[in-house]
Structures are given as C-alpha cells and as structure tokens.
Motif scaffolding. Structure first.
Motif, PDB file in Angstrom:
ATOM      1  N   GLU A  84       7.579 -19.684   1.498  1.00  0.00           N
ATOM      2  CA  GLU A  84       6.779 -18.324   1.562  1.00  0.00           C
ATOM      3  C   GLU A  84       7.454 -17.867   0.461  1.00  0.00           C
ATOM      4  N   LEU A  85       6.335 -17.118  -0.410  1.00  0.00           N
ATOM      5  CA  LEU A  85       6.837 -16.470  -1.503  1.00  0.00           C
ATOM      6  C   LEU A  85       7.319 -15.055  -1.062  1.00  0.00           C
ATOM      7  N   MET A  86       8.462 -14.830  -1.632  1.00  0.00           N
ATOM      8  CA  MET A  86       8.936 -13.241  -1.302  1.00  0.00           C
ATOM      9  C   MET A  86       8.702 -12.575  -2.698  1.00  0.00           C
TER      10      MET A  86
ATOM     11  N   ALA B  85      17.066 -16.331   3.947  1.00  0.00           N
ATOM     12  CA  ALA B  85      16.813 -17.595   3.377  1.00  0.00           C
ATOM     13  C   ALA B  85      18.211 -18.288   3.067  1.00  0.00           C
ATOM     14  N   ASP B  86      17.718 -19.661   2.356  1.00  0.00           N
ATOM     15  CA  ASP B  86      18.789 -20.594   1.702  1.00  0.00           C
ATOM     16  C   ASP B  86      19.897 -20.864   2.696  1.00  0.00           C
ATOM     17  N   PHE B  87      19.488 -22.214   3.299  1.00  0.00           N
ATOM     18  CA  PHE B  87      20.199 -22.784   4.306  1.00  0.00           C
ATOM     19  C   PHE B  87      21.288 -23.903   3.707  1.00  0.00           C
TER      20      PHE B  87
ATOM     21  N   TYR C 208       2.932 -19.716  -3.237  1.00  0.00           N
ATOM     22  CA  TYR C 208       4.189 -20.176  -2.686  1.00  0.00           C
ATOM     23  C   TYR C 208       5.251 -20.349  -3.740  1.00  0.00           C
ATOM     24  N   ALA C 209       6.381 -20.216  -3.088  1.00  0.00           N
ATOM     25  CA  ALA C 209       7.856 -20.464  -3.930  1.00  0.00           C
ATOM     26  C   ALA C 209       8.034 -21.975  -3.597  1.00  0.00           C
ATOM     27  N   LEU C 210       8.453 -22.526  -4.819  1.00  0.00           N
ATOM     28  CA  LEU C 210       8.879 -23.968  -4.704  1.00  0.00           C
ATOM     29  C   LEU C 210      10.267 -24.194  -5.234  1.00  0.00           C
TER      30      LEU C 210
ATOM     31  N   LEU D  43      19.087 -12.927   0.762  1.00  0.00           N
ATOM     32  CA  LEU D  43      18.348 -11.971   1.607  1.00  0.00           C
ATOM     33  C   LEU D  43      17.010 -11.515   0.605  1.00  0.00           C
ATOM     34  N   LEU D  44      15.759 -12.228   1.136  1.00  0.00           N
ATOM     35  CA  LEU D  44      14.552 -11.867  -0.071  1.00  0.00           C
ATOM     36  C   LEU D  44      13.879 -11.001   0.777  1.00  0.00           C
ATOM     37  N   ILE D  45      12.966 -10.372  -0.125  1.00  0.00           N
ATOM     38  CA  ILE D  45      11.976  -9.165   0.321  1.00  0.00           C
ATOM     39  C   ILE D  45      10.656  -9.645  -0.125  1.00  0.00           C
TER      40      ILE D  45
ATOM     41  N   GLY E 260      11.433 -10.562  -4.494  1.00  0.00           N
ATOM     42  CA  GLY E 260      12.862 -11.084  -4.950  1.00  0.00           C
ATOM     43  C   GLY E 260      13.846 -10.975  -4.025  1.00  0.00           C
ATOM     44  N   SER E 261      15.268 -10.948  -4.456  1.00  0.00           N
ATOM     45  CA  SER E 261      16.261 -10.699  -3.313  1.00  0.00           C
ATOM     46  C   SER E 261      16.700  -9.462  -3.410  1.00  0.00           C
ATOM     47  N   LEU E 262      17.624  -9.175  -2.509  1.00  0.00           N
ATOM     48  CA  LEU E 262      18.421  -7.838  -2.163  1.00  0.00           C
ATOM     49  C   LEU E 262      19.240  -7.712  -3.260  1.00  0.00           C
ATOM     50  N   HIS E 263      19.788  -8.764  -4.037  1.00  0.00           N
ATOM     51  CA  HIS E 263      20.686  -8.611  -4.956  1.00  0.00           C
ATOM     52  C   HIS E 263      19.823  -7.922  -6.235  1.00  0.00           C
ATOM     53  N   ASP E 264      18.768  -8.442  -6.540  1.00  0.00           N
ATOM     54  CA  ASP E 264      17.848  -7.918  -7.224  1.00  0.00           C
ATOM     55  C   ASP E 264      17.443  -6.452  -7.272  1.00  0.00           C
ATOM     56  N   ALA E 265      17.347  -6.086  -6.071  1.00  0.00           N
ATOM     57  CA  ALA E 265      16.968  -4.715  -5.592  1.00  0.00           C
ATOM     58  C   ALA E 265      18.158  -3.820  -5.682  1.00  0.00           C
TER      59      ALA E 265
ATOM     60  N   ILE F  55      25.333 -15.665   4.382  1.00  0.00           N
ATOM     61  CA  ILE F  55      24.757 -14.425   4.178  1.00  0.00           C
ATOM     62  C   ILE F  55      25.311 -13.520   2.993  1.00  0.00           C
ATOM     63  N   LYS F  56      24.473 -13.165   2.206  1.00  0.00           N
ATOM     64  CA  LYS F  56      24.859 -12.496   0.859  1.00  0.00           C
ATOM     65  C   LYS F  56      23.628 -11.914   0.135  1.00  0.00           C
ATOM     66  N   PRO F  57      23.540 -10.901  -0.559  1.00  0.00           N
ATOM     67  CA  PRO F  57      22.398 -10.175  -1.087  1.00  0.00           C
ATOM     68  C   PRO F  57      21.580 -11.173  -1.592  1.00  0.00           C
TER      69      PRO F  57
ATOM     70  N   GLY G 180      13.841 -17.820 -10.031  1.00  0.00           N
ATOM     71  CA  GLY G 180      15.155 -17.838 -10.062  1.00  0.00           C
ATOM     72  C   GLY G 180      15.920 -19.194 -10.102  1.00  0.00           C
ATOM     73  N   GLN G 181      17.148 -19.241 -10.245  1.00  0.00           N
ATOM     74  CA  GLN G 181      17.821 -20.254 -10.517  1.00  0.00           C
ATOM     75  C   GLN G 181      19.209 -20.353  -9.375  1.00  0.00           C
ATOM     76  N   GLY G 182      19.443 -21.303  -8.750  1.00  0.00           N
ATOM     77  CA  GLY G 182      20.494 -21.327  -7.863  1.00  0.00           C
ATOM     78  C   GLY G 182      21.410 -22.380  -8.380  1.00  0.00           C
ATOM     79  N   SER G 183      22.677 -22.653  -7.486  1.00  0.00           N
ATOM     80  CA  SER G 183      23.567 -23.612  -8.140  1.00  0.00           C
ATOM     81  C   SER G 183      23.169 -24.814  -8.091  1.00  0.00           C
ATOM     82  N   GLY G 184      22.097 -25.261  -7.146  1.00  0.00           N
ATOM     83  CA  GLY G 184      21.732 -26.498  -7.068  1.00  0.00           C
ATOM     84  C   GLY G 184      20.294 -26.939  -7.656  1.00  0.00           C
ATOM     85  N   GLY G 185      19.610 -25.826  -7.994  1.00  0.00           N
ATOM     86  CA  GLY G 185      18.435 -26.169  -8.480  1.00  0.00           C
ATOM     87  C   GLY G 185      17.482 -24.865  -9.300  1.00  0.00           C
TER      88      GLY G 185
HETATM   89  N1  ATP Z   1      11.080 -17.932  -1.393  1.00  0.00           N
HETATM   90  C1  ATP Z   1      11.377 -17.085  -2.687  1.00  0.00           C
HETATM   91  N2  ATP Z   1      10.534 -16.183  -2.968  1.00  0.00           N
HETATM   92  C2  ATP Z   1      10.658 -15.373  -4.106  1.00  0.00           C
HETATM   93  N3  ATP Z   1      12.006 -15.719  -4.835  1.00  0.00           N
HETATM   94  C3  ATP Z   1      12.874 -16.721  -4.421  1.00  0.00           C
HETATM   95  C4  ATP Z   1      12.553 -17.459  -3.059  1.00  0.00           C
HETATM   96  N4  ATP Z   1      13.754 -18.292  -2.943  1.00  0.00           N
HETATM   97  C5  ATP Z   1      14.437 -18.106  -4.070  1.00  0.00           C
HETATM   98  N5  ATP Z   1      14.113 -17.131  -4.881  1.00  0.00           N
HETATM   99  C6  ATP Z   1      14.629 -16.301  -5.886  1.00  0.00           C
HETATM  100  O1  ATP Z   1      15.388 -17.386  -6.596  1.00  0.00           O
HETATM  101  C7  ATP Z   1      16.766 -17.270  -6.715  1.00  0.00           C
HETATM  102  C8  ATP Z   1      17.418 -18.347  -6.622  1.00  0.00           C
HETATM  103  O2  ATP Z   1      17.425 -18.766  -5.286  1.00  0.00           O
HETATM  104  P1  ATP Z   1      18.566 -20.233  -4.686  1.00  0.00           P
HETATM  105  O3  ATP Z   1      18.051 -20.207  -3.329  1.00  0.00           O
HETATM  106  O4  ATP Z   1      18.083 -21.410  -5.275  1.00  0.00           O
HETATM  107  O5  ATP Z   1      19.734 -19.844  -4.947  1.00  0.00           O
HETATM  108  P2  ATP Z   1      20.822 -18.566  -4.426  1.00  0.00           P
HETATM  109  O6  ATP Z   1      20.892 -18.473  -3.142  1.00  0.00           O
HETATM  110  O7  ATP Z   1      20.508 -17.484  -5.124  1.00  0.00           O
HETATM  111  O8  ATP Z   1      22.331 -18.888  -5.210  1.00  0.00           O
HETATM  112  P3  ATP Z   1      23.138 -20.358  -4.890  1.00  0.00           P
HETATM  113  O9  ATP Z   1      22.246 -21.428  -4.588  1.00  0.00           O
HETATM  114  O10 ATP Z   1      24.246 -20.380  -6.047  1.00  0.00           O
HETATM  115  O11 ATP Z   1      23.636 -19.821  -3.580  1.00  0.00           O
HETATM  116  C9  ATP Z   1      16.868 -16.405  -5.634  1.00  0.00           C
HETATM  117  O12 ATP Z   1      18.195 -15.542  -6.062  1.00  0.00           O
HETATM  118  C10 ATP Z   1      15.860 -15.635  -5.618  1.00  0.00           C
HETATM  119  O13 ATP Z   1      15.701 -14.596  -6.719  1.00  0.00           O
END
Ligand code: ATP
Length: 305
Positions: A120-122, A182-184, A74-76, A171-173, A125-130, A166-168, A55-60
C-alpha cells in the motif's frame, strides 16, 4: 549506532531508475482475491512501472510504482537478501497480516537476487519525515497516534508477532492522515519464545539493551514494543529524540545510560497529567511492571480516540 537518522533520500525521479523486468516467482498475500481495484492481485512485477524513489532503508530501496493497466499506485520495496538478513521472516509475517492499522502487502516476489514487496502506498511518507517538517505534535494528535499504534500492536500480539522496531521511520502516513505500522524486518513470531536482537538501538527497551540487569523472559518481546511506543509518542510531542539531552553525543554509551541507567525521563511540564502518566507507564524500565498493550488501550489518554 546512529541516533538521529538522516533524512531519507526522497528526491524526484531521475532517468536512472531501472525498469522492472522480472523473472522470479511470486505469491500473493492477504486478501488478494478481493475484486476491488485497491486489492486486485498483481500477477507479475512487470505489471508495475516505477515512478520515483520514496526512500532508502538499510536493506534496500522503496519505489513509488503504478499498475500499468489499473493505474493504481503502489509502493514497491526491493530488498537484496544476504545470509544475515531476515527478509524471509518479513515476507512470512506480511503474508499473515490483515489489519487497517498495519501497512498492507499485496504481493511478494522472490528471486535469487532480491525480494520485492508490493505494498500500500503511504502518500505522506513516514512519521520521521513529518517530525522533520512539523517539529512537534499537539497532545490530541499524539493521543490518536498512540491509539492507532496500540491497536496495531494488539493485532500483532494476537498473531504472536513482536514488531521489534517501532520508530518514527517505520510508522507511515497515508493521504487521509492515518498512521500505520510498517517494516517487519526486525520482527519475530514468538510462539517458540524466539526474539531477535535486530532493531534500532535508540528505541530499544532496557531489557533488550541490558539483558543481565533487566532480565528476559517468554512474553517480554511485546513489552519491548510498548517501550518503543513510549519513546515515539514523547518524541512526537517534544520534536526530538527524548531520552538524551540536546547536545549529547548520539553514541552507544550515551544511549545505554539514557535507556538503562537514567532514573527519570524528562517529560515537559506542559504535558497533561494523563499524558505524563501514559508515557510513564510505557517507559517503565522493568518490563514486568510496564503496562501491556491492553492496559494502555484502556488508559484515559488514548481511550475513545
Ligand atoms: N509503503 C510505503 N509508502 C510510502 N513510503 C514508504 C513505504 N514504505 C517505505 N517508505 C519510505 O521508504 C523509506 C525506507 O523504508 P524501509 O522500510 O526500507 O527502511 P526504514 O525502515 O526507513 O529503515 P531501516 O530499513 O534502516 O530500518 C521509509 O522511511 C519511508 O519514507
């Protein structure tokens, strides 16, 4: 401000992912001294091979990786810090955390150019995906989800940490179907009353969106996480962001009104009284009257889940 988030980039691995060649400094976190394969320390990022983009977040970007020797997955998360980011706070927080309700971070690697979290690899994916895939959750599912998030928030609160986002998608599964926080990146350690304005607007509480009207005080950051939980559980039940109406423009003004002005949140008639009461307690606009994490954990909607 984007209300409805785009689905994360989750395409299969292409050949273009650069290999991990790393020369930064590393520090291990949490229980990395344990000898089980699940928690064995990763000495260097070169121990890991990238398999795909998760996945892709705002910072990486977040990659799926495999330890070359142990084959553990693992997830990196690779973040590119700049002067405005709070990634060092995120690293500092992750170092302190050890809870089965919160994503585990095994190591953090720091260099001039990026900050890498080995997590830890989830697998699911995320609750958003679910939500995108499943549309709606049944009440028992929402109830056990709420219970897990509350237990995670209780742990964080004891550590003096406000999550703040806290948002979908945070929240990883995992493959057992367990949800973890997740995501601090928007979090704060609030010992000094410090509480930032990062986070995702749609899930922010009235006191964060409209400081003047709803006031702000020492412990209030924790109440903001409770509000966000209320939005998330309702979203899981109805299958869409619950504070606006279908067809509303997802812009700042609409959100502001929905969060701060609208008298009542529309809760479907199909909800049980218990669920309705639980959500009402989370989405109390005045943070002083909102239930605390401890009070909600005693609520019949989540108790014994
Ligand atoms: N430990 C993990 N295991 C599996 N997938 C992950 C893990 N961490 C993140 N992801 C996937 O990568 C996506 C991006 O995560 P990341 O934390 O970088 O950003 P985000 O929280 O989705 O967005 P933002 O940074 O904009 O708040 C997540 O939505 C999720 O689908």
């Amino acid at each position: 401000m984007t209300l409805v988030r785009e689905r994360r980039h989750q395409e299969p691995l292409t050949l273009s992912i650069p290999p991990l060649i790393y020369h930064g400094t590393a520090f291990s976190v949490a229980s990395s001294s344990s000898s089980s394969p699940e928690t064995s320390p990763i000495q260097t990022l070169n121990d890991l091979e990238k398999l795909s983009v998760l996945g892709q977040g705002s910072g990486g970007t977040v990659y799926k990786t495999r330890h070359r020797r142990t084959k553990t997955l693992y997830a990196l998360k690779v973040l590119r810090p700049n002067l405005n980011t709070t990634v060092t706070v995120e690293a500092d927080i992750l170092k302190r955390i050890e809870s089965s309700f919160i994503i585990k971070c095994y190591a953090v690697f720091v260099s001039l150019y990026d900050l890498c979290f080995v997590m830890e690899l989830m697998e699911k994916g995320s609750l958003h995906d679910a939500l995108l895939a499943q549309q709606v959750f049944s009440e028992p599912m929402v109830s056990s989800l709420a219970n897990r998030i509350l237990q995670g928030l209780r742990y964080l609160q004891k550590m003096g940490i406000v999550h703040g986002d806290i948002k979908p998608s945070n929240l990883l599964i995992n493959k057992k179907g367990e949800v973890k926080i997740a995501d601090f990146g928007a979090s704060r350690i609030v010992a000094g009353g410090d509480y930032g304005s990062n986070g995702t607007c749609a899930y922010m509480s009235p006191e964060r969106v409209d400081l003047e009207k709803w006031g702000f005080g020492g412990e209030v950051g924790f109440a903001g996480d409770v509000w966000s939980l209320g939005v998330v559980v309702l979203e899981c039940y109805i299958g869409r962001y619950p504070l606006t109406k279908v067809g509303d423009k997802p812009d700042w003004a609409t959100l502001f009104c929905a969060i701060c002005c609208n008298e009542k949140v529309d809760i479907p008639v199909s909800c049980s009284l218990e669920f309705r009461d639980f959500v009402g307690r989370c989405l109390e606009k005045d943070w002083r009257k909102r239930d605390t994490v401890e009070e909600l954990l005693r609520h019949s909607f989540v108790k014994n889940r």
